[in-house]
Write a protein that holds these residues in place. Structure first.
Motif, PDB file in Angstrom:
ATOM      1  N   LYS A 115       0.834  -1.200   0.000  1.00 50.04           N
ATOM      2  CA  LYS A 115       0.000   0.000   0.000  1.00 50.04           C
ATOM      3  C   LYS A 115       0.868   1.249   0.000  1.00 50.04           C
ATOM      4  O   LYS A 115       2.000   1.253   0.487  1.00 50.04           O
ATOM      5  N   LEU A 116       0.294   2.315  -0.544  1.00 46.57           N
ATOM      6  CA  LEU A 116       0.890   3.642  -0.521  1.00 46.57           C
ATOM      7  C   LEU A 116      -0.057   4.577   0.214  1.00 46.57           C
ATOM      8  O   LEU A 116      -1.249   4.633  -0.089  1.00 46.57           O
ATOM      9  N   ASP A 117       0.466   5.316   1.196  1.00 48.36           N
ATOM     10  CA  ASP A 117      -0.322   6.247   1.998  1.00 48.36           C
ATOM     11  C   ASP A 117       0.248   7.650   1.796  1.00 48.36           C
ATOM     12  O   ASP A 117       1.425   7.897   2.082  1.00 48.36           O
ATOM     13  N   VAL A 118      -0.573   8.574   1.297  1.00 50.65           N
ATOM     14  CA  VAL A 118      -0.177   9.962   1.099  1.00 50.65           C
ATOM     15  C   VAL A 118      -1.105  10.844   1.922  1.00 50.65           C
ATOM     16  O   VAL A 118      -2.332  10.716   1.822  1.00 50.65           O
ATOM     17  N   ARG A 119      -0.504  11.740   2.729  1.00 49.00           N
ATOM     18  CA  ARG A 119      -1.324  12.529   3.653  1.00 49.00           C
ATOM     19  C   ARG A 119      -0.810  13.962   3.739  1.00 49.00           C
ATOM     20  O   ARG A 119       0.400  14.204   3.752  1.00 49.00           O
ATOM     21  N   PHE A 120      -1.752  14.931   3.799  1.00 48.48           N
ATOM     22  CA  PHE A 120      -1.437  16.339   4.013  1.00 48.48           C
ATOM     23  C   PHE A 120      -2.147  16.798   5.279  1.00 48.48           C
ATOM     24  O   PHE A 120      -3.308  16.445   5.505  1.00 48.48           O
ATOM     25  N   ASN A 144     -12.594   6.836   7.239  1.00 42.47           N
ATOM     26  CA  ASN A 144     -12.197   6.554   5.855  1.00 42.47           C
ATOM     27  C   ASN A 144     -13.371   5.984   5.082  1.00 42.47           C
ATOM     28  O   ASN A 144     -14.364   5.537   5.669  1.00 42.47           O
ATOM     29  N   TYR A 145     -13.227   6.030   3.771  1.00 42.60           N
ATOM     30  CA  TYR A 145     -14.279   5.504   2.894  1.00 42.60           C
ATOM     31  C   TYR A 145     -13.626   4.702   1.779  1.00 42.60           C
ATOM     32  O   TYR A 145     -12.806   5.227   1.018  1.00 42.60           O
ATOM     33  N   LYS A 146     -13.972   3.443   1.689  1.00 38.25           N
ATOM     34  CA  LYS A 146     -13.396   2.553   0.676  1.00 38.25           C
ATOM     35  C   LYS A 146     -14.147   2.722  -0.640  1.00 38.25           C
ATOM     36  O   LYS A 146     -15.261   2.220  -0.816  1.00 38.25           O
ATOM     37  N   LEU A 147     -13.531   3.455  -1.560  1.00 40.03           N
ATOM     38  CA  LEU A 147     -14.170   3.691  -2.854  1.00 40.03           C
ATOM     39  C   LEU A 147     -14.236   2.413  -3.680  1.00 40.03           C
ATOM     40  O   LEU A 147     -15.246   2.108  -4.306  1.00 40.03           O
ATOM     41  N   ASN A 148     -13.125   1.670  -3.675  1.00 40.19           N
ATOM     42  CA  ASN A 148     -13.031   0.403  -4.401  1.00 40.19           C
ATOM     43  C   ASN A 148     -11.846  -0.366  -3.838  1.00 40.19           C
ATOM     44  O   ASN A 148     -11.338  -0.022  -2.764  1.00 40.19           O
ATOM     45  N   GLU A 149     -11.401  -1.395  -4.533  1.00 43.28           N
ATOM     46  CA  GLU A 149     -10.304  -2.221  -4.032  1.00 43.28           C
ATOM     47  C   GLU A 149      -8.968  -1.494  -4.048  1.00 43.28           C
ATOM     48  O   GLU A 149      -8.002  -1.963  -3.443  1.00 43.28           O
ATOM     49  N   THR A 150      -8.901  -0.349  -4.731  1.00 50.71           N
ATOM     50  CA  THR A 150      -7.626   0.367  -4.849  1.00 50.71           C
ATOM     51  C   THR A 150      -7.568   1.611  -3.963  1.00 50.71           C
ATOM     52  O   THR A 150      -6.567   1.842  -3.282  1.00 50.71           O
ATOM     53  N   THR A 207      -8.761   4.337  -0.964  1.00 47.89           N
ATOM     54  CA  THR A 207      -9.447   4.588   0.302  1.00 47.89           C
ATOM     55  C   THR A 207      -9.034   5.957   0.829  1.00 47.89           C
ATOM     56  O   THR A 207      -7.983   6.105   1.458  1.00 47.89           O
ATOM     57  N   PRO A 208      -9.802   7.010   0.550  1.00 45.92           N
ATOM     58  CA  PRO A 208      -9.499   8.322   1.134  1.00 45.92           C
ATOM     59  C   PRO A 208      -9.890   8.358   2.613  1.00 45.92           C
ATOM     60  O   PRO A 208     -10.765   7.608   3.057  1.00 45.92           O
ATOM     61  N   TYR A 209      -9.248   9.260   3.356  1.00 47.09           N
ATOM     62  CA  TYR A 209      -9.550   9.350   4.780  1.00 47.09           C
ATOM     63  C   TYR A 209      -9.317  10.769   5.295  1.00 47.09           C
ATOM     64  O   TYR A 209      -8.646  11.590   4.656  1.00 47.09           O
ATOM     65  N   MET A 210      -9.863  11.026   6.479  1.00 46.12           N
ATOM     66  CA  MET A 210      -9.668  12.300   7.170  1.00 46.12           C
ATOM     67  C   MET A 210      -9.365  12.016   8.632  1.00 46.12           C
ATOM     68  O   MET A 210      -9.968  11.130   9.244  1.00 46.12           O
ATOM     69  N   GLU A 211      -8.415  12.764   9.198  1.00 41.86           N
ATOM     70  CA  GLU A 211      -8.074  12.654  10.610  1.00 41.86           C
ATOM     71  C   GLU A 211      -8.279  13.998  11.295  1.00 41.86           C
ATOM     72  O   GLU A 211      -7.902  15.046  10.768  1.00 41.86           O
ATOM     73  N   LEU A 212      -8.881  13.976  12.479  1.00 37.79           N
ATOM     74  CA  LEU A 212      -9.002  15.137  13.354  1.00 37.79           C
ATOM     75  C   LEU A 212      -8.202  14.838  14.608  1.00 37.79           C
ATOM     76  O   LEU A 212      -8.427  13.814  15.263  1.00 37.79           O
ATOM     77  N   ILE A 238      -5.858  18.993  11.249  1.00 34.46           N
ATOM     78  CA  ILE A 238      -6.763  18.371  10.277  1.00 34.46           C
ATOM     79  C   ILE A 238      -5.892  17.753   9.196  1.00 34.46           C
ATOM     80  O   ILE A 238      -5.030  18.424   8.624  1.00 34.46           O
ATOM     81  N   ARG A 239      -6.091  16.472   8.927  1.00 27.89           N
ATOM     82  CA  ARG A 239      -5.277  15.761   7.964  1.00 27.89           C
ATOM     83  C   ARG A 239      -6.171  15.064   6.937  1.00 27.89           C
ATOM     84  O   ARG A 239      -7.160  14.418   7.318  1.00 27.89           O
ATOM     85  N   LEU A 240      -5.817  15.212   5.669  1.00 25.16           N
ATOM     86  CA  LEU A 240      -6.527  14.562   4.585  1.00 25.16           C
ATOM     87  C   LEU A 240      -5.544  13.712   3.808  1.00 25.16           C
ATOM     88  O   LEU A 240      -4.424  14.151   3.508  1.00 25.16           O
ATOM     89  N   GLY A 241      -5.959  12.501   3.469  1.00 24.32           N
ATOM     90  CA  GLY A 241      -5.044  11.626   2.730  1.00 24.32           C
ATOM     91  C   GLY A 241      -5.789  10.516   2.030  1.00 24.32           C
ATOM     92  O   GLY A 241      -7.019  10.452   2.023  1.00 24.32           O
TER      93      GLY A 241
END
Length: 247
Positions: free
Chosen positions: A25-30, A206-212, A214-219, A239-242
């Motif tokens: 997996k690759l995780d990218v977060r701002f 997080n919300y699983k859009l499909n098998e590839t 999964t966007p997410y938000m952290e507070l 606030i983090r979005l990734g």
């Protein structure tokens, strides 16, 4: 440069082992801290083998003037992206039975002037209702002999703190929720809060859009690490979005 080479080598090793891997997996977060106005980002590669061995390599950045601002070495007022640290983690998951597991592991964080070693032990389970509970004890030890301030004003000392984490997570269809309280303590040593302990609370959805994808938000609520112009300590909030991409 050495740390970047290590990160590149680790990523190459992870991605080239896909023939025997169960998951990569690759995780990218701002992120943005609201009070201190610190902007940051993270890129993280995670790889889990069929055997239960897990490895990750992560690069974190600080964004001073903006997420995509430039740098000018001749102008101190033009200061965009700056490397903050690289983090590597390795752990192995042992199944106690069908419900419980334990995992010893090690996190190593490298920064320009110090390295920190963080051995840990996890214990976790999944209940019949789908609630996942994982706890972790971690010991954080820095090779910087004078990186932390003593609260009594007598000088500095090595960072050698005890940290406790708890993760509570549950999925509702394609939506996942997680809560992670974190506590850190080092007797008589400032943890950035003006005290010798530190709390952090993270809520993630997080919300699983499909098998590839999964966007997410952290507070995140960060303990009293922000000091205002009057010298008053306050909580900082992030606030983090990734997104997580399954490769």
């Amino acid at each position: 440069m050495k740390a970047k080479s290590l990160l590149f080598t680790a990523i190459l090793a992870v991605t080239s082992a896909s023939t025997v891997a169960s998951e990569t997996k690759l995780d990218v977060r701002f992120g943005n801290n609201t009070n201190s106005d610190i902007k940051d980002s993270r890129v993280k590669f995670m790889h889990t083998f069929d055997s239960g061995f897990y490895f990750s390599a992560e690069a974190a950045q600080i964004h001073n003037d903006g997420y995509f601002a430039g740098n000018d070495s001749n102008d101190p007022d033009t200061n965009g992206l700056k490397a903050a640290a690289q983090e590597f983690e390795a752990t192995y998951k042992f199944q106690i039975n069908d419900d419980w597991f334990w995992s010893p592991g090690l996190v190593m964080v490298t920064a320009p002037n110090w390295t920190e070693y963080r051995p840990y032990l996890k214990l976790g389970t999944v209940f019949d209702n789908g609630l996942s509970v994982t706890s972790r004890y971690r010991y954080n030890w820095s090779n910087d002999a004078n990186g932390k301030n003593k609260l009594d004003g007598s000088g500095t000392t090595r960072g050698a703190s005890n940290q406790f984490d708890l993760w509570l997570s549950k999925s509702f269809g394609d939506v996942g929720l997680m809560y992670n309280p974190r506590y850190r303590f080092q007797d008589g040593v400032d943890q950035g809060t003006g005290r010798d302990d530190y709390w952090e609370h993270t809520v993630m959805v997080n919300y699983k859009l499909n098998e590839t994808w999964t966007p997410y938000m952290e507070l995140v609520s960060v303990d009293e690490t922000y000091v205002d112009e009057n010298g008053k300590r306050e909580n900082d909030y992030a606030i983090r979005l990734g997104f997580v991409m399954t490769l």
